[in-house]
Design a protein around this motif. Structure first.
Motif, short mmCIF file in Angstrom:
data_model
loop_
_atom_site.label_atom_id
_atom_site.label_comp_id
_atom_site.label_asym_id
_atom_site.label_seq_id
_atom_site.Cartn_x
_atom_site.Cartn_y
_atom_site.Cartn_z
N LYS A 1 1.24 -1.11 0.29
CA LYS A 1 -0.12 -0.05 -0.33
C LYS A 1 1.27 1.41 -0.23
CE LYS A 1 -4.33 -1.10 2.23
NZ LYS A 1 -5.33 -1.03 3.16
N SER A 2 0.52 2.13 -0.62
CA SER A 2 1.02 3.74 -0.77
C SER A 2 1.56 4.29 0.38
CB SER A 2 -0.06 4.78 -0.89
OG SER A 2 -1.15 4.82 -0.66
N ASP A 3 1.13 3.75 1.58
CA ASP A 3 1.67 3.93 3.49
C ASP A 3 2.80 3.20 3.69
OD1 ASP A 3 -0.02 1.74 3.65
OD2 ASP A 3 -1.91 2.83 5.12
N THR B 1 2.30 -0.95 4.42
CA THR B 1 2.03 -1.39 4.83
C THR B 1 1.98 -2.77 3.80
OG1 THR B 1 0.53 0.00 6.06
CG2 THR B 1 0.08 -2.79 5.66
#
Length: 129
Positions: free
Chosen positions: A93-95, A97
């Motif tokens: 994911k972009s964060d 994660t």
């Protein structure tokens, strides 16, 4: 392209339990204690029903795991494949994660184990539409 690494997988314990989400959905948590590639850790996969009642399981890697998130994702993936016969999908994911995504075929693979079978069948029955 990264080389696939083989991991020795030793399952130590496992179980499944129900939990209600904040929205009231009935979730199935599969907990497995295993040693994968010489690293012992507790792994958790959470299944729910999504969209058109699709059965999906999600697991998140841990940054505090030995060698970091990427190595944790590799070990967790090896564990799921060893137990179910099918690799999970890995989603970055972009964060930052890293999430492992399991489908119905994975859940069917987990049903082969007596420690999980009854809870999985009960959850499938209770969440069926």
């Amino acid at each position: 392209m990264a080389a696939e690494l083989d991991h020795v997988v030793k399952v130590i314990d496992g179980g499944a339990e129900f939990e209600k989400s904040e929205s009231g959905k009935l979730l199935l948590r599969i907990r497995i204690t295993a040693e994968v590639g010489g690293v012992r850790r507790d792994y958790t996969i959470t299944y729910g029903r999504y969209g058109t009642n699709a059965t999906m399981g999600f697991a998140v890697t841990r940054a505090d795991a030995p060698s970091g998130k990427e190595a944790d994702a590799e070990r967790f993936s090896a564990l799921i494949e060893a137990l179910t016969g099918k690799k999970p999908r890995i989603r970055r994911k972009s964060d930052g994660t890293i999430e492992l995504v399991c489908g119905r075929k994975h859940l069917d693979g987990f049903k082969r184990y007596v420690e999980l079978a009854d809870a999985i069948e009960r959850w499938l029955e209770e969440t069926r539409r």
